[in-house]
Design a protein around this motif. Structure first.
Motif, mmCIF file in Angstrom:
data_model
loop_
_atom_site.group_PDB
_atom_site.id
_atom_site.type_symbol
_atom_site.label_atom_id
_atom_site.label_comp_id
_atom_site.label_asym_id
_atom_site.label_seq_id
_atom_site.Cartn_x
_atom_site.Cartn_y
_atom_site.Cartn_z
ATOM 1 N N ALA A 159 0.834 -1.208 0.000
ATOM 2 C CA ALA A 159 0.000 0.000 0.000
ATOM 3 C C ALA A 159 0.864 1.251 0.000
ATOM 4 N N GLY A 160 2.156 1.092 0.302
ATOM 5 C CA GLY A 160 3.063 2.214 0.215
ATOM 6 C C GLY A 160 3.200 2.938 1.540
ATOM 7 N N ARG A 161 3.777 4.099 1.499
ATOM 8 C CA ARG A 161 3.964 4.927 2.689
ATOM 9 C C ARG A 161 2.813 5.910 2.756
ATOM 10 N N SER A 175 8.325 6.802 -7.821
ATOM 11 C CA SER A 175 8.471 5.348 -7.896
ATOM 12 C C SER A 175 7.591 4.770 -8.993
ATOM 13 N N LEU A 176 6.344 5.235 -9.079
ATOM 14 C CA LEU A 176 5.435 4.750 -10.109
ATOM 15 C C LEU A 176 5.941 5.119 -11.501
ATOM 16 N N GLY A 235 7.897 0.715 -7.092
ATOM 17 C CA GLY A 235 6.876 1.408 -7.865
ATOM 18 C C GLY A 235 6.044 0.464 -8.699
ATOM 19 N N GLY A 236 6.690 -0.551 -9.274
ATOM 20 C CA GLY A 236 5.941 -1.534 -10.055
ATOM 21 C C GLY A 236 4.945 -2.287 -9.206
ATOM 22 N N ARG A 237 5.356 -2.654 -7.977
ATOM 23 C CA ARG A 237 4.433 -3.369 -7.088
ATOM 24 C C ARG A 237 3.294 -2.469 -6.626
#
Length: 261
Positions: A159-161, A175-176, A235-237
């Motif tokens: 879910a990221g930061r 990142s994306l 970013g891919g995830r």
């Protein structure tokens, strides 16, 4: 294949698709993204999230019928005009969305989903769909792609930061972009220099407050957080997680709004 692009359909195919299908409208922006990301970052990322979500759905049995419109490349970005942006006023963006929705209904669609890629569009988009549903016999949904996660195990770490998501030209978006459009990221990505006092737009002094202070974006160099640690693999995830979340949202909207055949 149950997904189509409006641009590639004939008018008769558009009419037939509108009988049971969902019209999907991505919206983005053209605005400064610090010194390392392109102006069209928000548009590029929402297009990528939408297309990957539709690819996921197309691999499923009985995938919902979706007609994808070209992305609206302009949004509400007056806070980025200090550097460079092509911005619509809130009233104009609301009117553009109203005209798009009205055109789709006139063309035969009764279900429309708007997917947003820019924070400045979010409130305007949600108000537009609420207002439109009051006057037209239509079921309309709206979301911003970064708010949707898979919610299936991997969503915890992927879910990221949350403290910097989505941010602007920071760790999340960079990142994306490194995963989706690496050639468009100017590297090396410089570290963001902290400023004092800290900006208030993403760190309000009390929960529940929306705070804007004049000149904040210029002071922070056009980004909300440090992007120097951005990572293409992560970013891919993250992007895959959002695409799976969006696919689930489209499926849920289809199930909830489908008319009996």
């Amino acid at each position: 294949m149950s997904q189509s692009k409006l641009t590639e359909l004939t008018w008769r195919e558009v009419r037939r698709a509108g009988e049971q299908g969902i019209a999907l409208v991505p919206i983005g922006s053209q605005e400064q993204h610090a010194g390392h990301l392109p102006m069209g970052t928000d548009t590029l990322l929402v297009e990528t999230a939408v297309d990957r979500a539709l690819e996921i759905l197309d691999r499923e049995t009985s995938a919902p019928q979706v007609v994808r419109l070209p992305a609206l490349p302009f949004g509400h970005s007056p806070h980025h005009l200090f550097a460079a942006a092509v911005s619509l006023s809130a009233a104009t963006l609301g009117a553009v969305l109203d005209d798009i929705l009205d055109s789709l209904v006139t063309s035969g669609y009764r279900r429309v989903m708007v997917v947003n890629g820019h924070g400045g569009n979010d409130e305007i988009m949600r108000l537009a769909v609420k207002r439109f549903a009051l006057r037209a016999r239509v079921t309309v949904a709206a979301c911003s792609y970064w708010t949707l996660t898979d919610g299936d195990g991997a969503g915890g770490e992927e879910a990221g930061r949350p403290e910097v998501t989505p941010g602007h030209a920071g760790w999340f978006e960079t990142s994306l972009m490194l995963a989706a459009h690496p050639a468009l990221v100017r590297t090396p990505v410089p570290a963001r220099t902290p400023v004092e006092p800290p900006p208030l737009f993403d760190n309000p002094p009390h929960p529940g407050l929306t705070v804007e202070r004049h000149g904040e974006w210029q002071r922070v160099g056009g980004s909300t957080d440090d992007a120097s640690g951005a990572d293409a693999d992560r970013g891919g995830r993250l992007l895959e997680d959002r695409a799976r979340g969006l696919a689930r949202a489209i499926r849920a909207f289809d199930t909830a709004s489908r008319s009996p055949r």
